[in-house]
Scaffold this active site. Sequence first.
Site, PDB file in Angstrom:
ATOM      1  N   LYS A  39      -0.887  -2.351   0.980  1.00  0.00           N
ATOM      2  CA  LYS A  39      -0.445  -1.966  -0.448  1.00  0.00           C
ATOM      3  C   LYS A  39      -1.046  -2.900  -1.254  1.00  0.00           C
ATOM      4  O   LYS A  39      -1.214  -4.188  -1.462  1.00  0.00           O
ATOM      5  CB  LYS A  39       1.012  -2.292  -0.297  1.00  0.00           C
ATOM      6  CG  LYS A  39       1.660  -1.916  -1.353  1.00  0.00           C
ATOM      7  CD  LYS A  39       3.101  -2.000  -1.420  1.00  0.00           C
ATOM      8  CE  LYS A  39       3.815  -2.170  -2.589  1.00  0.00           C
ATOM      9  NZ  LYS A  39       5.019  -2.605  -2.609  1.00  0.00           N
ATOM     10  N   GLY A  67       0.539   6.956   0.249  1.00  0.00           N
ATOM     11  CA  GLY A  67       1.512   6.931  -0.544  1.00  0.00           C
ATOM     12  C   GLY A  67       1.465   6.167  -1.905  1.00  0.00           C
ATOM     13  O   GLY A  67       0.587   5.303  -1.876  1.00  0.00           O
ATOM     14  N   ASP A 103      14.834  -2.212  -4.366  1.00  0.00           N
ATOM     15  CA  ASP A 103      14.350  -0.887  -4.465  1.00  0.00           C
ATOM     16  C   ASP A 103      14.841  -0.206  -3.236  1.00  0.00           C
ATOM     17  O   ASP A 103      13.804   0.425  -2.399  1.00  0.00           O
ATOM     18  CB  ASP A 103      12.803  -0.862  -4.891  1.00  0.00           C
ATOM     19  CG  ASP A 103      12.477   0.804  -5.332  1.00  0.00           C
ATOM     20  OD1 ASP A 103      13.707   1.282  -5.566  1.00  0.00           O
ATOM     21  OD2 ASP A 103      11.326   0.924  -5.509  1.00  0.00           O
ATOM     22  N   GLY A 155       3.106   0.577  -6.489  1.00  0.00           N
ATOM     23  CA  GLY A 155       1.647   0.290  -6.018  1.00  0.00           C
ATOM     24  C   GLY A 155       1.275   1.398  -5.338  1.00  0.00           C
ATOM     25  O   GLY A 155       2.192   2.432  -4.901  1.00  0.00           O
ATOM     26  N   THR A 156       0.216   1.710  -4.603  1.00  0.00           N
ATOM     27  CA  THR A 156      -0.481   2.490  -3.856  1.00  0.00           C
ATOM     28  C   THR A 156      -0.553   2.005  -2.424  1.00  0.00           C
ATOM     29  O   THR A 156      -0.874   0.772  -2.308  1.00  0.00           O
ATOM     30  CB  THR A 156      -1.527   3.135  -4.268  1.00  0.00           C
ATOM     31  OG1 THR A 156      -1.398   3.417  -5.751  1.00  0.00           O
ATOM     32  CG2 THR A 156      -1.903   4.271  -3.473  1.00  0.00           C
ATOM     33  N   VAL A 157      -0.292   2.810  -1.379  1.00  0.00           N
ATOM     34  CA  VAL A 157      -0.311   2.295  -0.016  1.00  0.00           C
ATOM     35  C   VAL A 157      -1.515   2.916   0.700  1.00  0.00           C
ATOM     36  O   VAL A 157      -1.557   4.213   0.510  1.00  0.00           O
ATOM     37  CB  VAL A 157       0.993   2.544   0.806  1.00  0.00           C
ATOM     38  CG1 VAL A 157       0.739   2.157   2.057  1.00  0.00           C
ATOM     39  CG2 VAL A 157       2.038   1.867  -0.063  1.00  0.00           C
ATOM     40  N   GLY A 217       3.762   4.621  -4.786  1.00  0.00           N
ATOM     41  CA  GLY A 217       4.979   4.429  -5.598  1.00  0.00           C
ATOM     42  C   GLY A 217       5.162   3.747  -6.841  1.00  0.00           C
ATOM     43  O   GLY A 217       4.140   3.608  -7.487  1.00  0.00           O
TER      44      GLY A 217
END
Length: 737
Positions: free
Chosen positions: A447, A426, A544, A431-433, A428
């Site tokens: 992450k 994913g 968040d 950042g990126t997971v 977001g």
Amino acid sequence: MARALPWLTFAATLLLLASIKSSTASRMAKPGCQETCGNLTIPYPFGIGEGCFYGQGFDVSCENYRVFMHNSSSRMEIYNISLVGAQARVSTLIASKCSYKNGTDTDWGVSSNTADLFTISSKANKLTVVGCNTLAFLGGFNEHRAGAGCFSMCPDKQGVDGSGQCSGMGCCQTSIAPNLNSLNIGFDDRYNNSEVRDFNPCSYAFVAEQDWFRFEASYLDDDKFREKFKDEVPAVLDWVVGHESCDEAVKNMTSYTCISKNSHCIMSPNATGYLCTCNNGFTGNPYLEEGCQDIDECGFRYQYPCHGICSNTIGDYSCSCKSGTSSIDPKIETCKPITVSEEARLTKMFIGISACVVILLICVFALLNECQKRKLVKEKKIFFQQHGGLLLYEQIRSKQVDTVRIFTKEELENATNNFDSSRELGRGGHGTVYKGILKDGRVVAIKRSKVMNMDQKDEFAQEMVILSQINHRNVVKLLGCCLEVEVPMLVYECIPNGTLFELMHGKNRRLSISLDTRLRIAQESAEALAYLHSSASPPIVHGDVKSPNILLGDNHTAKVTDFGASRMLPTDEIQFMTMVQGTIGYLDPEYLQERQLTEKSDVYSFGVVLLELITMKFAIYSDSAGEKRNLASSFLLAMKENGLQFILDKNILEFETELLQEIAQLAKCCLSMRGEERPLMREVAERLRSIRSTWRVQLIQNPSRETECLLENSSHYDPSSTGQHGSLMTLDLESGR
Ligand SMILES: *[C@@H]1O[C@H](CO)[C@@H](O)[C@H](O)[C@H]1NC(C)=O
Ligand SMILES: *[C@@H]1O[C@H](CO)[C@@H](O)[C@H](O)[C@H]1NC(C)=O
Ligand SMILES: *[C@@H]1O[C@H](CO)[C@@H](O)[C@H](O)[C@H]1NC(C)=O
Ligand SMILES: *[C@@H]1O[C@H](CO)[C@@H](O)[C@H](O)[C@H]1NC(C)=O
Ligand SMILES: *[C@@H]1O[C@H](CO)[C@@H](O)[C@H](O)[C@H]1NC(C)=O
Ligand SMILES: *[C@@H]1O[C@H](CO)[C@@H](O)[C@H](O)[C@H]1NC(C)=O
Ligand SMILES: *[C@@H]1O[C@H](CO)[C@@H](O)[C@H](O)[C@H]1NC(C)=O
């Protein structure tokens, strides 16, 4: 004496060797045969005496220092023998025809034969006729009859060519046929010297070497001619050593004549048959064993030029320039001292400078590379420190946090296949997971955050320490982190069943989720957030909260994740200013306005998630008219206008209005504009639990009904009670704070 003896023998041997060498080098005749006669060297195949010559015609005799063909029809003197040209200069006779004043007429013809391997050279000789009013013939035989004639005419003395030219006026010349073995020279009867006898009583005809003869007008005088030439002129004979071709000759080793080492057979260019010659770089007599000797070319600078240092090799020679001088080819060009011609110097300088520059560049590159490597190592170290690696390390040691591991950059790169895009789970706002598989086979979520500023970095370690201590079944567990990189990476447990967002709005949303499950997810999420807010000190604010950040484990167990925006509130309660982070639709309007992130911001966001759960709408959704709407605003408006049934998920309208009202009220409270009016997360969680236990029977038993029934149900909706409930709830929660 005894000691000197070996030296003497050695010297003698040397002398002997030298003499043998010099004798073999110069030897032209067969061993044991007379080599010279007068001034003439007689090279084998010519020879004097039995066993010294090659074959018939090559036997010569030496008389009074003059050499003669031994056994020829007429007595022929040999003036010269050329081994290389395969020619012999010999004497031939002159034919003459005279008409003397006293009335005597003479006519002497000439006839001669040559031996088998000899022919009269057609290239070197000419039939020459001297006289006025004369016609002479040459008749001969090679394989055929061949002949030539020459006519000279000069009626008076004035008609004689005085320029020395043999031009047909007193003298004429003509070529003779090749390969002639025998010849006869005679005069035509129809012409005689009777008419011109007062200045030219005699005519002469002979075959002679053409380059030798030069005509003079005086030769027309009989006495003068005889005085000059007697009765012999030189002519050239060609010879061969066999009439076969080389191919044939080589086959018969008993007769093959080129017996010297370094010799070979060639076809004679002047006669039919073969000859022998020394190979290039050798000289001597190819017809004798050991006849061809290496030429010491260095001794013949004229024929074998060398403008440098000459050194002889077998069959060749080499020539090089002295050091300090150079030439393109010293055999042709003189060696010049390596100068200093301006151009050359500039070229050299240029080459030198370029070489230096190249080397310098290479060095610089190597240095930069090394620096880069060192910088990288240093950077890693700095990052580690910046990200609180040491602090974390201390903490881990002192608090015995054994749940968090510090991963190296390489480990995570390996685990994610170098952050391959196919491993992306994913992407977001923070950042990126990536999905990662650790060496031990454990599947984790890694992450990689976006770039942080320094302040954020400072808190990172602290936050991680706290997060690492959080052990709640509804919070995604932090397994470790990597601090060596510019932006720290976090390693979480991997939650397999996607996010709440996907469950609600994803492809499988047709499977309606029971209200009980929805409430349970809400309750679990609320508990997790409540735990964050209360269990740690200072409190941790998620920052968040939204449906994509609620992961679902087995049995839809909620797992709150993504603390990318999470903040620990300072204990002194002075809330801090920060960049607005979060997601539109979920953002606390107060936070947006005041830039103050509090636990209540999480409560607001949670309210939106709750709304999502009961309306199955996106936080920002498009209404029937296609206009974008904010779910929270729409909901609050619907509540105000008692139109709740129009916004709620139709699948849950079957439930008691009271139940729905209670949930809606809770959501409304969470969405209060002012943070103070919102309940605490703990209260929200408790409220949800109580709703679930109060309505347990209905929640479990009430099966999903069709939409028609739901519409019917919604007519029982009592707006007045909602408001009451809402205010009660608010009070309730406010007091609980
Ligand atoms: C040999 O050569 C020398 C000099 O070239 C000459 O004087 C002499 O007469 C020659 N001898 C004979 C026999 O031809
Ligand atoms: C040369 O001599 C041999 C004998 O010595 C003789 O048989 C032969 O006929 C002679 N050749 C010529 C061309 O006179
Ligand atoms: C014989 O030949 C050599 C070289 O070909 C020449 O120098 C010499 O003058 C010649 N001798 C006579 C007598 O023609
Ligand atoms: C052939 O004839 C030419 C012209 O007379 C002469 O220069 C040459 O030496 C002769 N022999 C060979 C093997 O070329
Ligand atoms: C005629 O003259 C020539 C030369 O001048 C001479 O050789 C010859 O013997 C003379 N003949 C007579 C019959 O005198
Ligand atoms: C020479 O020629 C003339 C005329 O051409 C002729 O009358 C005379 O008989 C000839 N003499 C001889 C000896 O043949
Ligand atoms: C080889 O040469 C020898 C001597 O000249 C001769 O007797 C013999 O017949 C030759 N052999 C062949 C095969 O030509």
